[in-house]
Motif scaffolding. Structure first.
Motif, PDB file in Angstrom:
ATOM      1  N   SER A  93       0.801  -1.224   0.000  1.00 29.36           N
ATOM      2  CA  SER A  93       0.000   0.000   0.000  1.00 29.36           C
ATOM      3  C   SER A  93       0.833   1.274   0.000  1.00 29.36           C
ATOM      4  O   SER A  93       0.270   2.374   0.081  1.00 29.36           O
ATOM      5  CB  SER A  93      -0.939   0.001   1.221  1.00 29.36           C
ATOM      6  N   PHE A  96       0.022   3.792  -2.790  1.00 28.22           N
ATOM      7  CA  PHE A  96      -1.275   4.403  -2.497  1.00 28.22           C
ATOM      8  C   PHE A  96      -1.131   5.471  -1.415  1.00 28.22           C
ATOM      9  O   PHE A  96      -1.748   6.548  -1.500  1.00 28.22           O
ATOM     10  CB  PHE A  96      -2.258   3.320  -2.054  1.00 28.22           C
ATOM     11  N   SER A 339      -4.630   0.228  -4.059  1.00 30.04           N
ATOM     12  CA  SER A 339      -4.000   0.060  -2.743  1.00 30.04           C
ATOM     13  C   SER A 339      -3.095  -1.160  -2.700  1.00 30.04           C
ATOM     14  O   SER A 339      -2.396  -1.370  -1.708  1.00 30.04           O
ATOM     15  CB  SER A 339      -5.075  -0.065  -1.657  1.00 30.04           C
ATOM     16  N   GLY A 419      -7.100  -2.201   1.329  1.00 30.08           N
ATOM     17  CA  GLY A 419      -6.777  -0.813   1.653  1.00 30.08           C
ATOM     18  C   GLY A 419      -7.407  -0.325   2.940  1.00 30.08           C
ATOM     19  O   GLY A 419      -6.723   0.177   3.839  1.00 30.08           O
TER      20      GLY A 419
END
Length: 521
Positions: A93, A96, A339, A419
């Motif tokens: 992640s 992201f 994500s 996410g």
């Protein structure tokens, strides 16, 4: 330094001789250590010689000293175990998080959060040495009391169980793509449910039955290599995609100062989290000088110096990898990015599939590392409830492991989104383990030290005087022995108290931001 030797032979009026110590030093040779002591004897020869006389003795060489075997986990393997405790779902992640915070914002967050979490790892290690604890839960019980330890055991199980669900989701997604690449769509190797069920029962369960983290060091080493390889792949992919544009930096923003950046904060906090395993890693670490990094301190033990080097090496490695992955993924896809960083890699390239394979290995190694502190916390809780040691080892431990693995495997069959899970876990339970507890440990240490100092100053005065009574001597005595468990959070001048309050405040801030951004973002 001298000491009197045994008396002279019977019938002689001579005075007893002396053994004089000239030198005492530590000798490290090969994979062991010993203490070299050089002494000399002066005086009459005793009837039963206690040591060689000067005329027949010589200073021993290092080859003459019997070395002590190198015990404990080596520092380099401990770095691998600590890294594997952190890297996993968090690294997926990072792009992201950089997309949410901006390129510069993501770098700054990684540097600040990484440094803060490295410091709290040191706090946990230092307290574990002071209280001689082998697990995170036992350390909390020793420093903050049984009630806090009970709450922690429950909270840790929730956190670890949720994190392990995320790891199995990643395992299913990664190996189903690999299975489709190798055997084609529709095969059992590409069936996500079959993969999760099989690996959960036949891989994760046996790994979780291991009792020591050191037993996972080989897998941890492979996982770290996989992390480095995946980082290189994402860097290559990001560079290729960015350079294919007329302006490689098109759409990239440096810094966000809004709720988007706040949404990224818990994700980065989660990415560096390895604190639940810090205490057992320190407990298993060698107390022989390992010289992993040039860290020296006369006021710290050899084992704690080794742990400082382990923390520095692990945090620098993780921080570098996270920044590279976050920047490469964000620069390649500045408009919108998933994500899960694996989604930006192609599915028809061998190097990308190898990266997925390595990530699968990383996560597979991460699962038992998260289960270990959860099981230990449950065993500590059972001990608080009066369960015998035999029952804990024979019944509680295996039953907990079976329930933990089988239930997380079952739930992971139906969960697919990562996410939001990482965001919530990172900002709530993870922040509690990372910042809140170490902060209170520092506050407790400050209260104990300050109260003990005040009692020492009063020992020279009349404790029955009005001044001593005004200072509440019984409260000071309770604070000096039990800390905040008896005295509560009272102000104690010193850096430990101030830093502890800062960590508690930071943990509370992250928790509030996480809850707010979960519903508003």
């Amino acid at each position: 330094m001298s000491r009197a030797e045994a008396g002279p032979p019977q019938g002689t009026p001579q005075q007893p001789g002396l053994i004089t110590e000239h030198e005492r030093r530590e000798v490290v040779s090969g994979n062991g250590r010993a203490f070299l002591v050089v002494e000399s004897y002066t005086g009459p020869e005793p009837s039963v010689p206690q040591s060689p006389t000067p005329s027949h003795s010589k200073a021993p060489s290092e080859d003459d000293v019997q070395t002590v075997p190198f015990t404990g986990q080596r520092s380099l393997l401990s770095v691998a175990t600590l890294c594997n405790s952190a890297i996993g779902a968090g690294v997926l992640s990072m792009p992201f998080a950089f997309y949410q915070a901006g390129a510069l914002g993501g770098v700054l967050m990684c540097l600040v959060i990484g440094a803060a979490e490295g410091f709290t790892l040191y706090v946990l290690s230092k307290m574990a040495e002071r209280y001689n604890c082998s697990s995170y839960a036992s350390l909390v019980r020793a420093t903050l009391g049984k009630k806090t330890a009970t709450f922690l055991a429950i909270l840790m199980n929730i956190y670890m169980w949720g994190a392990c669900n995320a790891y199995l989701v990643i395992v299913g997604d990664v190996f189903s793509i690999l299975g489709e690449y190798v055997a084609g769509p529709g095969s059992l190797l590409a069936n996500r449910h079959v993969i999760i069920g099989t690996l959960g029962v036949f891989l994760m369960l046996p790994l979780c039955f291991m009792r020591r983290l050191g037993a996972l060091s080989a897998l941890s080493s492979i996982a770290v290599l996989g992390f480095l390889y995946t980082t290189a792949c994402i860097l290559y992919q990001g560079y290729t995609v960015a350079m294919s544009r007329e302006d490689p930096w098109e759409g990239v923003e440096l810094l966000h100062l809004d709720l988007r950046a706040m949404f990224a904060l818990p994700i980065i906090v989660f990415g560096f989290n390895c604190h639940a395993n810090a205490v057992p890693i320190f407990h298993e670490l060698t107390d022989v000088p390992d010289k992993l990094l040039p860290v020296r301190s006369r006021r710290k033990t050899v084992k704690l110096v080794n742990m400082i080097a382990v923390i520095l090496a692990a945090m620098m490695l993780i921080m570098t990898g996270y920044i590279v992955v976050g920047l490469a993924g964000y620069v390649a896809h500045p408009k919108q990015i998933s994500s899960n960083v694996l989604n930006v890699l192609p599915t028809d390239q061998v190097y990308a599939q190898l990266a997925r394979l390595f990530i699968g290995i990383v996560v597979a190694g991460h699962y038992p590392l998260n289960h270990h502190p959860a099981r230990q916390g449950t065993l500590d809780l059972a001990a608080l409830l009066g369960v015998s040691e035999y029952a804990r080892e024979v019944l509680v431990a295996p039953i907990f492991t079976l329930v933990f693995v089988l239930t997380s495997t079952a739930v992971s069959l139906f969960v697919t989104d990562l996410g939001d899970v990482i965001h919530i876990i990172g900002g709530t339970t993870a922040a509690f383990l990372i910042f809140f507890n170490p902060g209170f440990m520092l506050i407790n240490a400050a209260v104990v030290k300050h109260s003990s100092g005040m009692l020492s100053s009063l020992s020279e005065q009349d404790l029955s005087s009005q001044e001593a009574a005004g200072l509440s001597v019984p409260l000071l005595q309770a604070a000096a022995t039990k800390g905040i468990k008896k005295a509560g959070i009272v102000y104690s001048p010193g850096r430990s108290w101030l830093v502890g309050m800062l960590l508690v405040t930071l943990s509370t801030f992250i928790f509030v931001i996480t809850i707010y951004t979960t519903f508003v973002h």
